[in-house]
Design an enzyme around this catalytic site. Structure first.
Site, PDB file in Angstrom:
ATOM      1  N   GLU A   1      49.096  40.019  45.789  1.00 35.23           N
ATOM      2  CA  GLU A   1      49.768  41.257  45.410  1.00 35.23           C
ATOM      3  C   GLU A   1      50.096  42.108  46.639  1.00 35.23           C
ATOM      4  O   GLU A   1      51.057  42.866  46.642  1.00 35.23           O
ATOM      5  CB  GLU A   1      48.871  42.045  44.442  1.00 35.23           C
ATOM      6  CG  GLU A   1      49.641  42.672  43.292  1.00 35.23           C
ATOM      7  CD  GLU A   1      48.734  43.236  42.206  1.00 35.23           C
ATOM      8  OE1 GLU A   1      48.739  42.675  41.112  1.00 35.23           O
ATOM      9  OE2 GLU A   1      48.033  44.233  42.453  1.00 35.23           O
TER      10      GLU A   1
ATOM     11  N   HIS B   1      36.576  16.701  43.668  1.00 28.69           N
ATOM     12  CA  HIS B   1      36.881  15.625  42.721  1.00 28.69           C
ATOM     13  C   HIS B   1      38.152  15.910  41.933  1.00 28.69           C
ATOM     14  O   HIS B   1      38.399  15.292  40.912  1.00 28.69           O
ATOM     15  CB  HIS B   1      35.681  15.414  41.787  1.00 28.69           C
ATOM     16  CG  HIS B   1      34.455  14.996  42.550  1.00 28.69           C
ATOM     17  ND1 HIS B   1      34.095  13.681  42.717  1.00 28.69           N
ATOM     18  CD2 HIS B   1      33.547  15.729  43.240  1.00 28.69           C
ATOM     19  CE1 HIS B   1      32.997  13.623  43.462  1.00 28.69           C
ATOM     20  NE2 HIS B   1      32.654  14.854  43.793  1.00 28.69           N
TER      21      HIS B   1
ATOM     22  N   LYS C   1      55.176  45.624  33.645  1.00 32.12           N
ATOM     23  CA  LYS C   1      54.557  46.661  32.797  1.00 32.12           C
ATOM     24  C   LYS C   1      55.643  47.414  32.027  1.00 32.12           C
ATOM     25  O   LYS C   1      55.522  47.657  30.832  1.00 32.12           O
ATOM     26  CB  LYS C   1      53.760  47.663  33.648  1.00 32.12           C
ATOM     27  CG  LYS C   1      52.418  47.148  34.165  1.00 32.12           C
ATOM     28  CD  LYS C   1      51.623  48.289  34.829  1.00 32.12           C
ATOM     29  CE  LYS C   1      50.301  47.814  35.390  1.00 32.12           C
ATOM     30  NZ  LYS C   1      49.466  48.861  35.975  1.00 32.12           N
TER      31      LYS C   1
HETATM   32  O1  PA5 Z   1      45.845  46.133  42.128  1.00 31.63           O
HETATM   33  C1  PA5 Z   1      46.479  46.798  41.331  1.00 31.63           C
HETATM   34  O2  PA5 Z   1      46.986  47.884  41.636  1.00 31.63           O
HETATM   35  C2  PA5 Z   1      46.674  46.314  39.903  1.00 31.63           C
HETATM   36  O3  PA5 Z   1      46.128  45.051  39.714  1.00 31.63           O
HETATM   37  C3  PA5 Z   1      45.994  47.304  38.944  1.00 31.63           C
HETATM   38  O4  PA5 Z   1      44.635  47.392  39.268  1.00 31.63           O
HETATM   39  C4  PA5 Z   1      46.161  46.848  37.502  1.00 31.63           C
HETATM   40  O5  PA5 Z   1      47.504  46.717  37.183  1.00 31.63           O
HETATM   41  C5  PA5 Z   1      45.493  47.860  36.540  1.00 31.63           C
HETATM   42  O6  PA5 Z   1      46.023  49.143  36.714  1.00 31.63           O
HETATM   43  P1  PA5 Z   1      45.263  50.425  36.182  1.00 31.63           P
HETATM   44  O7  PA5 Z   1      43.994  50.568  36.951  1.00 31.63           O
HETATM   45  O8  PA5 Z   1      46.183  51.573  36.386  1.00 31.63           O
HETATM   46  O9  PA5 Z   1      44.966  50.192  34.719  1.00 31.63           O
END
Ligand code: PA5
Length: 477
Positions: free
Chosen positions: A303, A332, A446
């Site tokens: 990410e 394996h 989202k």
């Molecule tokens: O790393 C990130 O920013 C995302 O993976 C968020 O943690 C995830 O989308 C959850 O978002 P939120 O904490 O607003 O519910």
């Protein structure tokens, strides 16, 4: 006050061994000293970028200060955890992505591998679950094994607008309300200080106990904030040790010279690999306890680095696909590919010098040499031999690999690993000149979900989705 003695901290130092990345071991498939040195100036520049921007909320660099600025929060968390441990039979985290992978990872790394199956007298705390999906079958399965009245629900969401987490919350809220339970008794929020919806919900019901995820800390960099610390403390994990380990790794990475800074060197090894066609990064712990550290790392790396433009707005499509692999299990299944498939991977081993127990292998089957040779060894020796053998086989086949050596697994060494990977990610992002800390690609999904479920304000997005061409039957077989 310093955590344990200086000698102990030194004895627990995580180290990076990159011999198997060099031409000395890999011949022309490895990096020469000169090839690596070519990254030195860029690495130093990246180090300065990260160092100069430490703690800056506006750049989402608040995570760098988490090992140092949470004294009161830690005390509060320990107090809450004590109450939760004595009062509840179940502790359930509702969250996803950065709000879930950290709690899962720390629990798996530092708690008994069958923690929930242990008797209460051994656990000394509630059974622990992290629900990071909205698969209805999984949600039902959870509800089949917990009693909501005896459960503390930790709802973790920075935005309070994540559909998955909020759908779970609505299910729980309904259950608690129907059971006549005051939500304030059984729910703890971990969220943004001002903006998030959880803040509004808390205000509406007259104050739900809430921990703050600081503004400058993004989800995937939040394990050392209350996001990770509260669940860890509830499971009896030494959270001061985690933070001390992170601070120690920070200290080990004070040098802008990549050859004296393990996180910077690790970033350089990955960047150099990527720029030499290794677009797959395999994270391979030889430890069941570290299986979910690989998961956590995959999110952090994917990410953070998967971006389509540089900070200057130039198109780039940067990123390396992280793959999780478990030693020895995946020897394996996947190692055949790593050894003989395309030269498109770099493997990072997480190797333990000492496991939590040795497990002697008894003598037996003396007339069957294929089996008898194992007797008298220990399982620790066996897993370590297999780790060394896999590194050897990869090296012999000219495959890039390096090892992070962990003296033993404890809160201090885990804290070091977390901070090392966070720094490595920040350095690599700076070397590519991208925004390491945003996730526009996740946001798009989202928004599309909001539109599909008819959320107000997403009519335009819905139109955009509806304008897609009709699916053609000729493409369905
Ligand atoms: O790393 C990130 O920013 C995302 O993976 C968020 O943690 C995830 O989308 C959850 O978002 P939120 O904490 O607003 O519910």
């Amino acid at each position: 006050m310093a955590y344990k003695t200086r000698e102990w901290r030194k004895s627990m130092r995580v180290t990076l061994d990159y011999n198997n990345m060099t031409d000395k071991f890999l011949g022309d498939k490895g990096f020469t000293a000169r090839a690596l040195s070519a990254y030195s100036a860029r690495a130093t520049q990246a180090w300065h970028y990260v160092n100069d921007n430490r703690g800056k909320d506006e750049l989402f660099m608040g995570w760098t200060e988490l090992p140092y600025n949470q004294k009161e929060i830690v005390a509060d968390i320990l107090q809450t955890a004590k109450t939760v441990r004595s009062k509840f039979q179940y502790f359930v985290v509702l969250g996803i992505g950065g709000s879930a992978l950290g709690p899962i990872m720390a629990f798996n790394a530092l708690c008994h591998l069958h923690y929930n199956d242990l008797p209460r007298s051994k656990r000394k705390g509630p059974k622990f679950y992290v629900e990071d999906n909205v698969d209805p079958v999984r949600m039902q399965a959870l509800l089949d094994v917990i009693d909501p009245k005896k459960t503390c629900f930790n709802v973790i969401s920075k935005s309070g607008a994540t559909s998955e987490t909020m759908a779970q919350y609505l299910v729980i809220l309904d259950l608690l309300t129907k059971a006549g339970v005051d939500v304030k008794e059984n729910v703890i929020f971990t969220t943004d200080a001002k903006k998030g919806n959880l803040k509004k919900i808390s205000d509406e019901v007259g104050g739900i106990k809430s921990y703050i995820l600081p503004d400058g800390v993004g989800g995937r960099f939040s394990q050392l904030s209350p996001v990770g610390l509260l669940p860890a403390a509830v499971c009896g994990i030494d959270i001061k040790g985690l933070l001390a380990g992170a601070a120690y790794m920070d200290y080990l990475c004070k040098n802008s010279n990549m050859r004296k800074n393990p996180a910077l060197m690790s970033a350089v090894l990955q960047v150099a690999s990527m720029e030499n066609g290794k677009n797959i990064g395999v994270m391979m712990p030889y430890s069941d306890n570290l299986k979910y550290l690989a998961d956590w790392y995959c999110q952090l790396w994917a990410e953070s680095l998967g971006k389509n433009e540089t900070l200057d707005g130039a198109p780039c499509n940067i990123g390396q696909t992280p793959v999780k692999s478990l030693g020895v299990t995946d020897q394996h299944s996947q190692v055949q590919l790593y050894t003989e498939g395309p030269y498109d991977k770099v493997v990072t081993f997480l190797s333990l010098k000492k496991y939590g127990c040795e497990m002697p292998i008894p003598h037996g089957c003396e007339n069957i040499p294929d089996v008898a040779f194992l007797g008298g060894h220990t399982m620790e020796e066996l897993i370590q031999a297999e780790n060394a053998a896999t590194a050897y086989a990869l090296t012999k086949a000219g495959r890039l690999n390096y090892t992070l050596w962990i003296p033993e697994l404890n809160a201090f060494t885990l804290g070091q690993l977390l901070f090392l990977f966070e720094l490595q990610t920040a350095y690599a992002g700076a070397m590519f000149n991208i925004n390491t800390f945003n996730q526009p690609g996740v946001e798009e999904g989202k928004k599309a979900t909001f539109a599909l479920l008819g959320k107000a304000g997403y009519a335009e997005k819905k139109k955009e989705l509806d304008s897609l061409p009709e699916k053609s039957n000729t493409c369905i077989v």
